[in-house]
Design an enzyme around this catalytic site. Structure first.
Site, PDB file in Angstrom:
ATOM      1  CG  ASP A 147       0.282  -2.955  10.427  1.00 45.07           C
ATOM      2  OD1 ASP A 147       1.432  -2.770   9.360  1.00 45.07           O
ATOM      3  OD2 ASP A 147      -0.689  -4.270   9.573  1.00 45.07           O
ATOM      4  NE  ARG A 197      -3.540  -4.809   5.365  1.00 50.26           N
ATOM      5  CZ  ARG A 197      -3.538  -5.690   3.953  1.00 50.26           C
ATOM      6  NH1 ARG A 197      -4.043  -6.120   4.055  1.00 50.26           N
ATOM      7  NH2 ARG A 197      -2.727  -4.592   3.448  1.00 50.26           N
ATOM      8  N   GLY A 256       1.360  -1.188   0.058  1.00 51.03           N
ATOM      9  CA  GLY A 256      -0.313  -0.155   0.117  1.00 51.03           C
ATOM     10  C   GLY A 256       1.012   0.828   0.208  1.00 51.03           C
ATOM     11  CG  ASP A 284       4.861  -7.136   8.535  1.00 50.57           C
ATOM     12  OD1 ASP A 284       4.179  -7.378   7.405  1.00 50.57           O
ATOM     13  OD2 ASP A 284       4.571  -7.836   9.757  1.00 50.57           O
ATOM     14  NE  ARG A 339      -1.340  -4.811  -0.237  1.00 59.36           N
ATOM     15  CZ  ARG A 339      -2.196  -3.955  -0.817  1.00 59.36           C
ATOM     16  NH1 ARG A 339      -3.344  -4.241  -1.703  1.00 59.36           N
ATOM     17  NH2 ARG A 339      -2.542  -3.293   0.250  1.00 59.36           N
ATOM     18  CB  THR A 390       1.961   0.536   6.447  1.00 58.86           C
ATOM     19  OG1 THR A 390       0.562   0.749   6.673  1.00 58.86           O
ATOM     20  CG2 THR A 390       2.914  -0.300   7.421  1.00 58.86           C
ATOM     21  CG  ASP A 401      -2.275  -0.370   8.499  1.00 60.54           C
ATOM     22  OD1 ASP A 401      -3.231   0.199   7.648  1.00 60.54           O
ATOM     23  OD2 ASP A 401      -2.431  -2.043   6.741  1.00 60.54           O
TER      24      ASP A 401
HETATM   25  O1  F6P Z   1      -2.138  -1.473   4.937  1.00 57.25           O
HETATM   26  C1  F6P Z   1      -2.728  -0.521   4.135  1.00 57.25           C
HETATM   27  C2  F6P Z   1      -4.202  -0.161   3.836  1.00 57.25           C
HETATM   28  O2  F6P Z   1      -4.466   0.305   3.669  1.00 57.25           O
HETATM   29  C3  F6P Z   1      -5.173  -0.884   4.789  1.00 57.25           C
HETATM   30  O3  F6P Z   1      -4.934  -0.287   6.001  1.00 57.25           O
HETATM   31  C4  F6P Z   1      -6.434  -1.835   4.533  1.00 57.25           C
HETATM   32  O4  F6P Z   1      -6.802  -2.746   4.846  1.00 57.25           O
HETATM   33  C5  F6P Z   1      -5.280  -2.092   3.246  1.00 57.25           C
HETATM   34  O5  F6P Z   1      -3.819  -1.458   2.630  1.00 57.25           O
HETATM   35  C6  F6P Z   1      -6.265  -1.785   2.060  1.00 57.25           C
HETATM   36  O6  F6P Z   1      -5.931  -2.012   0.481  1.00 57.25           O
HETATM   37  P1  F6P Z   1      -6.544  -2.732  -0.839  1.00 57.25           P
HETATM   38  O7  F6P Z   1      -5.292  -0.548  -1.379  1.00 57.25           O
HETATM   39  O8  F6P Z   1      -5.920  -3.419  -1.760  1.00 57.25           O
HETATM   40  O9  F6P Z   1      -8.203  -2.085  -0.907  1.00 57.25           O
END
Ligand code: F6P
Length: 326
Positions: A131, A173, A12, A104, A73, A127, A129
């Site tokens: 986390d 997340r 992300g 990670d 990703r 990130t 998050d």
């Molecule tokens: O890890 C960052 C994040 O924005 C999370 O908070 C969220 O759950 C996820 O990515 C959303 O992913 P995507 O952009 O693939 O919908």
């Protein structure tokens, strides 16, 4: 001969990646190296989207969220054959050092890649998050918190005018960090995160009493790991309070990078390049108690991130139904 060094963004995107790219190009040049960009994360490594970077590429990007070089990703990077292709591509450009902005999962992939190819890397935790185990701070979280704060403040305007309960869902997340910090700093009445299990029915008596004494709107912050619609229905059914759900979604990932994220991007990249030049070859740069330190992949990826115990204690005191003031 000039040494070549590359940077890529994986997973992300966060606000702070562009300031990091700018510092990367400028500091690599300052150190007599040739900077390279890898576009679209590990996908770009595999597909050889690797190009020399210049000052022109980073001019004006410090104010922009997202990442100018794209992120992804990559499932393919989990396969040894694609990693071997990626290594050949880097070697064909004479690149043996890589800075990776990501989470990670991205670092774990990179660790495998290092052992197979010998290409050195430094991971910069990035990130919203926040986390990643082993670091107090991940690039981008400060800007995301600022975006959430703005949104909640604006929702409060309408919530207070229209006497409603607003359930606001944050990203994160499985981690409640964004929700918790936002709830504390926005004066929310309720905060639901996976780290602190709460039965909302236990709020009923307390909230009814508060309503009798004049409370006429509620702000509830709910982490995306939990069910904000159920919370909204609870306000309607149990308290007879008209309720709306706002899922903040991807606005949390964008926006003009905050001063703090810009500064941290600058420092992370500087320490990363210095350490790679000094010969460190597979590490994550972390930030703890106001200091930068280098950690191994095992230190950051073997254990799941845990919210700071002091923060959790404050959160329990503030948000557990047993502490609700009637
Ligand atoms: O890890 C960052 C994040 O924005 C999370 O908070 C969220 O759950 C996820 O990515 C959303 O992913 P995507 O952009 O693939 O919908």
């Amino acid at each position: 001969m000039k040494q070549n060094i590359a940077i890529l963004c994986s997973g992300g995107d966060v606000s702070g990646m562009n300031p990091a790219l700018k510092r990367f190009v400028e500091y690599a040049y300052a150190k007599g190296m040739q900077p390279y960009f890898v576009r679209n994360g590990y996908e770009g490594l595999i597909d050889n989207q690797i190009t020399p970077a210049s000052y022109r590429d980073v001019s004006g990007i410090i104010t922009r969220g997202g990442t100018k070089i794209g992120s992804a990703r990559s499932k393919r990077f989990m396969e040894p054959a694609f990693r071997s292709l990626a290594a050949e591509n880097l070697k064909s450009h004479g690149i043996d050092k890589l800075v990776v902005l990501g989470g990670d999962g991205s670092f774990r992939g990179m660790e495998r890649f290092y052992h197979e190819s010998g290409i050195a890397f430094c991971g910069i935790p990035s990130t919203i998050d926040n986390d990643i185990n082993g670091t107090d701070y991940c690039l981008g979280v400060d800007t995301a918190l600022g975006v959430i704060k703005e949104a909640i403040d604006q929702i409060r305007d309408t919530a207070s005018s229209f006497h409603r309960a607003f359930v606001i869902e944050t990203m994160g997340r499985n981690c409640g960090y964004l929700a918790l910090i936002s709830a504390i700093t926005s004066g929310a009445e309720m905060c639901l995160i996976p780290e602190i299990p709460i039965d909302i029915h236990e709020y009923t008596d307390c909230y009814r009493s508060q309503i009798e004494k004049g409370r006429d709107y509620f702000i509830a912050i709910v982490s995306e790991a939990l069910n904000s619609n159920e919370v909204s229905q609870w306000f309607e059914k149990e308290l007879g309070f008209e309720s709306r759900v706002t899922v903040l979604g991807h606005i949390q990932r964008g926006g003009n990078p905050s001063v703090y994220d810009r500064l941290m991007a600058y420092k992370f990249v500087t320490y990363a390049i210095d350490a790679l030049i000094e010969g460190q070859n597979h590490f994550i740069i972390c930030y703890n108690k106001s200091h930068f330190n280098f950690k191994t992949i095992d230190e950051v990826a073997l254990h799941p991130y845990q919210l700071d115990e002091e923060l959790l204690t404050l959160a329990r005191e503030q948000f557990l139904p047993s502490h609700c003031q009637m």
